[in-house]
Write an enzyme that holds these catalytic residues in place. Structure first.
Site, short mmCIF file in Angstrom:
data_model
loop_
_atom_site.label_atom_id
_atom_site.label_comp_id
_atom_site.label_asym_id
_atom_site.label_seq_id
_atom_site.Cartn_x
_atom_site.Cartn_y
_atom_site.Cartn_z
N GLU A 99 0.83 -1.21 0.00
CA GLU A 99 0.00 0.00 0.00
C GLU A 99 0.86 1.25 0.00
O GLU A 99 1.95 1.25 0.55
CB GLU A 99 -0.83 0.05 1.29
CG GLU A 99 -1.73 -1.09 1.44
CD GLU A 99 -2.34 -1.10 2.84
OE1 GLU A 99 -3.08 -2.03 3.12
OE2 GLU A 99 -2.07 -0.17 3.62
N CYS A 112 3.13 8.53 1.54
CA CYS A 112 3.49 7.61 2.63
C CYS A 112 3.78 6.26 1.98
O CYS A 112 2.90 5.67 1.35
CB CYS A 112 2.33 7.53 3.61
SG CYS A 112 2.57 6.31 4.90
N CYS A 119 5.22 -7.39 7.69
CA CYS A 119 6.24 -6.94 8.65
C CYS A 119 6.47 -8.05 9.66
O CYS A 119 5.52 -8.68 10.12
CB CYS A 119 5.78 -5.67 9.37
SG CYS A 119 6.99 -5.06 10.56
N CYS A 123 3.80 -5.65 16.01
CA CYS A 123 3.32 -4.71 17.03
C CYS A 123 1.81 -4.93 17.23
O CYS A 123 1.09 -5.15 16.26
CB CYS A 123 3.61 -3.27 16.62
SG CYS A 123 5.36 -2.96 16.36
N CYS A 126 -1.09 -2.94 15.21
CA CYS A 126 -0.85 -2.65 13.79
C CYS A 126 -1.39 -3.75 12.87
O CYS A 126 -1.14 -4.94 13.09
CB CYS A 126 0.66 -2.49 13.60
SG CYS A 126 1.16 -2.42 11.90
N CYS A 347 -1.63 1.49 8.40
CA CYS A 347 -0.83 0.71 7.48
C CYS A 347 -1.27 -0.75 7.47
O CYS A 347 -1.57 -1.34 8.47
CB CYS A 347 0.65 0.83 7.83
SG CYS A 347 1.09 0.07 9.39
S1 SF4 Z 1 3.96 -0.75 13.51
FE1 SF4 Z 1 3.41 -2.39 12.12
S2 SF4 Z 1 4.63 -2.05 10.28
FE2 SF4 Z 1 5.52 -0.82 11.93
S3 SF4 Z 1 7.09 -2.16 12.82
FE3 SF4 Z 1 5.24 -2.51 14.03
S4 SF4 Z 1 4.26 -4.27 13.03
FE4 SF4 Z 1 5.77 -3.46 11.60
#
Ligand code: SF4
Length: 361
Positions: A99, A112, A119, A123, A126, A347
């Site tokens: 994206e 962005c 990823c 986190c 997210c 995201c």
């Molecule tokens: S916020 Fe999301 S994209 Fe960013 S490092 Fe953490 S898991 Fe990965």
């Protein structure tokens, strides 16, 4: 069996030099070719008229030119920005989806971009983190996101252009530092058709300290933002388990302070306010202590509600009280409203949805 072609946009300039060397071409041609690919955006080797015909066919035998393709376009006019926030879902040559988002602001137009498909850091707040890791993006795939947004923008208004770039899309940029550095160079080369100042490019990281140090040593002038979200080690570990455990707050502070000294620019401490989690007076005071004594500013961010993730945004009054504590001590604080909630601008949400559909999950 036909030989598999390499997407030439995936190569860094030094790799392009090696690739030309391997087909007995002088390495200086690499800069010429790079300019055709990344400034003129040649879509085929036939367009590169300054190269001889035999060389063009030699290149076409080994390489292809495949920028990301737009698969889906969404926009939202309800996210609190001066114009529409727009999100593109792009398909990469191997079928991965990423994206990229265009965020209008007063006197700026920000792209962005994503640095990874998925990823690995997981986190807890997210959407991308819930997808897991697919792969790192190449320099061309990162650069191609800015092209896609720029094309979309200029189709409507040829006078409009992207002014700022932030690495705040999918993935952790500093787990893909080589490609990110190369993309920054692609996008800030003065003579190129698209070029922006490195000071208008922000790399946003969860705090991969050795890579922050490495970035500081490159001499690039990019700005740095770090997703702090708590100045209390245990709370940070609960929110961002992998990154916070591996790169503790004290060590992170050393790297941030060093980065700010090297670049002469303040580091942004991004702090997403989560109701009942990190929004108390004590949290604000701990953040104040953490941020005092080095060149930084604080960006308080509203949480973007995400399906299946149980966090809630704070009330306006909580945000204001939190901000006031920091400002009263002289810290520079900005508030970033939640942009584009109706189009899943947090995201990874659009890509996660698309990957689920294509994987039949
Ligand atoms: S916020 Fe999301 S994209 Fe960013 S490092 Fe953490 S898991 Fe990965």
């Amino acid at each position: 069996m036909p030989r598999e072609q390499i997407n030439i946009l995936d190569l860094r300039l030094d790799e392009l030099k090696d690739a030309l060397g391997a087909i007995n071409e002088p390495q200086w041609r690499a800069s010429q070719l790079h300019q055709w690919l990344f400034s003129h955006r040649a879509a085929s080797f036939d367009e590169i008229t300054t190269l001889s015909l035999p060389l063009r066919s030699k290149l076409a035998e080994s390489f292809c030119i495949k920028p990301p393709l737009t698969e889906k376009h969404d926009e939202s006019r309800e996210g609190g920005t001066p114009g529409a926030t727009e999100k593109l879902l792009l398909q990469l040559p191997d079928g991965e989806r990423i994206e990229t988002v265009l965020i209008p602001g007063p006197n700026r137009m920000t792209a962005c971009v994503s640095a990874q498909a998925g990823c690995p850091l997981g986190c807890t707040f997210c959407a991308t983190g819930q997808m897991g890791f697919r792969r790192n993006l190449s320099p061309g795939e990162i650069t191609g996101q800015v092209w896609a947004l720029s094309d979309m923008l200029q189709k409507r208004n040829p006078e409009a252009s992207i002014t700022n770039i932030v690495f705040m899309g999918m993935g952790e940029p500093l787990l893909n530092t080589e490609s990110v550095i190369e993309a920054v160079l692609n996008l800030s080369t003065r003579k190129y058709r698209f070029s922006t100042s490195q000071r208008k490019i922000t790399i946003s990281t969860v705090g991969i300290t050795p890579e922050i140090d490495r970035l500081a040593d490159t001499g690039l002038k990019t700005r740095l933002a770090v997703s702090l979200h708590s100045a209390i080690q245990e709370k940070r570990e609960a929110l961002m388990p992998q990154a916070a455990r591996q790169y503790p707050l004290d060590r992170l502070r050393e790297s941030l302070s060093r980065y700010a000294s090297r670049t002469g620019e303040p580091v942004t401490l991004a702090y997403m306010l989560l109701k009942g989690i990190n929004d108390s007076e004590d949290d604000a005071k701990r953040l104040l202590r953490y941020a005092s004594g080095f060149f930084c500013k604080i960006n308080l961010i509203d949480y973007n509600s995400i399906v299946n993730i149980k966090f809630e945004p704070v009330f306006d009054s909580t945000r204001e009280r939190f901000r006031d504590i920091l400002q009263a001590a002289g810290l520079q604080v900005t508030i970033r409203k939640s942009y584009g909630t109706p189009i899943n601008a947090a995201c990874g949400q659009l890509a996660a949805d698309s990957m689920r559909k294509s994987d039949n999950l």
